[in-house]
Design an enzyme around this catalytic site. Structure first.
Site, PDB file in Angstrom:
ATOM      1  N   ARG A  77       0.830  -1.210   0.000  1.00 11.90           N
ATOM      2  CA  ARG A  77       0.000   0.000   0.000  1.00 11.90           C
ATOM      3  C   ARG A  77       0.866   1.262   0.000  1.00 11.90           C
ATOM      4  O   ARG A  77       0.581   2.221  -0.714  1.00 11.90           O
ATOM      5  CB  ARG A  77      -0.964   0.008   1.191  1.00 11.90           C
ATOM      6  N   ASN A 129      -6.354  -2.735   2.141  1.00 12.93           N
ATOM      7  CA  ASN A 129      -6.364  -4.183   2.254  1.00 12.93           C
ATOM      8  C   ASN A 129      -7.800  -4.662   2.395  1.00 12.93           C
ATOM      9  O   ASN A 129      -8.601  -4.026   3.080  1.00 12.93           O
ATOM     10  CB  ASN A 129      -5.580  -4.630   3.498  1.00 12.93           C
TER      11      ASN A 129
END
Length: 91
Positions: A20, A38
Site C-alpha cells: 500500500r 487491504n
C-alpha cells in the site's frame, strides 16, 4: 482523453509487504488520486483516478510488485465513473 477512474483488485502476496505504501508513492509520482486498502480476503483494492497515460504507467508499475517482497499474481480491473478524488490515500 479526460479523467478516468479504475477499480483494481490486486491478487497475490500483497499484504504485510509494504504494497500500500509503495502504491501511494507511485500514485503521487504519477499524479493519480484515489485510495488503496487491504481487503479481508487477502487482496488489495485500489481506486485510481487520472489520465489514460498515467493510469497505464501506474498499472504497469503495480504489476511489478512495488516492493521486493510483494508478488502480484493477477489484477482485476473495472472502469468506474469519475469520483474526482483530491489526493491519493491509504485506507
Amino acid at each position: 482523453m479526460g479523467l478516468q477512474c479504475l477499480k483494481i483488485i490486486v491478487h497475490g502476496q500483497v499484504q504485510g509487504v509494504g504494497f500500500r505504501y509503495g502504491t501511494l508513492q507511485i500514485a503521487n509520482r504519477l499524479t493519480i488520486t484515489g485510495t488503496v486498502q487491504n481487503l479481508s480476503d487477502g487482496t488489495v483494492k485500489i481506486i485510481a483516478e487520472g489520465n489514460h497515460s498515467s493510469l497505464e504507467k501506474f498499472i504497469h508499475l503495480i504489476k511489478t510488485g512495488l516492493t521486493p517482497f510483494a508478488r502480484v499474481a493477477n489484477l482485476q480491473i473495472e472502469e468506474l465513473p469519475p469520483y474526482h478524488y483530491q489526493l491519493f490515500m491509504i485506507k
